[in-house]
Design an enzyme around this catalytic site. Structure first.
Site, PDB file in Angstrom:
ATOM      1  N   LYS A  48       0.797  -1.242   0.000  1.00 48.61           N
ATOM      2  CA  LYS A  48       0.000   0.000   0.000  1.00 48.61           C
ATOM      3  C   LYS A  48       0.830   1.294   0.000  1.00 48.61           C
ATOM      4  CE  LYS A  48      -3.342  -1.016  -0.765  1.00 48.61           C
ATOM      5  NZ  LYS A  48      -3.562  -1.664  -2.106  1.00 48.61           N
ATOM      6  N   HIS A 105       7.180  -7.342  -1.937  1.00 45.25           N
ATOM      7  CA  HIS A 105       6.922  -6.670  -0.655  1.00 45.25           C
ATOM      8  C   HIS A 105       7.810  -7.266   0.442  1.00 45.25           C
ATOM      9  CE1 HIS A 105       3.582  -4.545  -2.303  1.00 45.25           C
ATOM     10  NE2 HIS A 105       2.737  -5.543  -2.324  1.00 45.25           N
ATOM     11  N   SER A 135      -4.856   2.727   4.187  1.00 46.03           N
ATOM     12  CA  SER A 135      -4.982   2.086   2.873  1.00 46.03           C
ATOM     13  C   SER A 135      -5.036   0.557   3.020  1.00 46.03           C
ATOM     14  CB  SER A 135      -3.805   2.502   1.991  1.00 46.03           C
ATOM     15  OG  SER A 135      -3.931   1.977   0.696  1.00 46.03           O
TER      16      SER A 135
END
Ligand code: A3P
Length: 292
Positions: A48, A105, A135
């Protein structure tokens, strides 16, 4: 279908102390043994933080600002997600051989070692923790693989404790921040991109050793604006199957702004968060703007 919902609404499983999606953990050996090439570019982010945004910019740069070429496929196929592994979707390691750039990530300590060995160029994009938490809370609800986030207050507690997918935001940004001292990492901030996207695109160009005409840079700027990406089906994730992402719950391209956290954090939550943040970031030179 039943199969998809069974697989997707999954609890997190811990690998090397990091909570990850169970289907990713099952295919972990393939990620760990991934062989990067020296000219591979890695885009790394905590979830995010603007992964899709920087991915679209990089793909536009690779294609010399040709937006038609960048509509050849969905962003998640043009810049594949390295550790992705889910029944019914292409896995990241199957796509890696065919593309020049990948995204991940993973925290630094979980990155496949070949990226360090090959001294690949990497772009790390950080976003302030409060907007990331907001988010992520919305994303947990619309992206069906996540466990139930609970209430906002409950989710915020889990986020602060690092008990969300990919673990602690604090350790993630600090880990990559330290690595940039020794490796070819362009460390960027979402807030800087909001403030002056053209300057940030030019930084990426310079980092990649690319020289594009001003009119091409302006085309990239326009094509990668929030408004354009929100209506572009190859950038806005609407090409994901609806069993995986439900945009009617919360669109993937949600608000795209800095400081939206002010609409969610109570005064009390903010005080607790700030004190905890200070403790977590103690001793690090990492600095990030909470709004612009
Ligand atoms: P919000 O939920 O705050 O709107 P990621 O791609 O890492 O999953 O990050 C998604 C976040 O980046 C979402 O934040 C999304 O709206 C925002 N985003 C995506 N494209 C953007 C753009 N071109 N400009 C600004 N924000 C963008």
């Amino acid at each position: 279908s039943m199969m998809h919902s069974d697989v997707f609404h999954t609890e997190l499983e811990v690998i090397h102390e990091i909570p990850l999606y169970r289907p990713f953990v099952e295919k972990w050996a393939q990620v760990e043994s991934f062989q990067a090439r020296p000219d591979d570019l890695l885009i790394s982010t905590y979830p995010k933080s603007g992964t899709t945004w920087i991915s679209e910019i990089v793909d536009m740069i690779y294609n010399n600002g040709d937006e038609e070429k960048c509509k050849r496929d969905a962003i998640f196929n043009r810049v594949p997600f390295m550790e992705m592994s889910c029944p019914g979707l292409l896995s990241g390691t199957e796509q890696l051989d065919t593309v020049p750039s990948h995204r991940t990530h993973l925290p630094v300590q979980l990155l496949p070692v070949s990226f360090w060995e090959q001294d690949c160029k990497m772009i790390y994009l950080a976003r302030n923790a409060k907007d990331v938490a907001v988010s992520y809370y919305h994303f947990y609800q619309m992206a069906k693989m996540h466990p139930d986030p609970g209430t906002w207050d409950e989710f915020l507690g889990k986020f602060m404790a690092g008990k969300v997918a990919y673990g602690s935001w604090y350790d993630h940004v600090k880990g990559w921040w330290e690595k940039k001292k020794a490796y070819r990492i362009l460390y960027m901030f979402y807030e800087d991109m909001k403030k002056d996207p053209k300057r940030e695109i030019e930084k990426v160009l310079q980092f990649l050793g690319k020289d594009l005409k001003e009119e091409v840079v302006n085309k990239i700027l326009h094509h990668t604006s929030f408004q354009e990406m929100k209506k572009n089906p190859t950038a806005n994730y609407e090409m994901m199957p609806t069993w995986a992402m439900d945009h009617s719950v919360s669109p993937f391209m949600r608000k795209g702004m800095s400081g939206d956290w002010k609409n969610y954090f109570t005064v009390a939550q903010n005080e607790i968060f700030d004190a905890h943040y200070k403790e977590q970031m103690k001793g690090s030179t990492f600095k990030c703007q909470m709004e612009i």
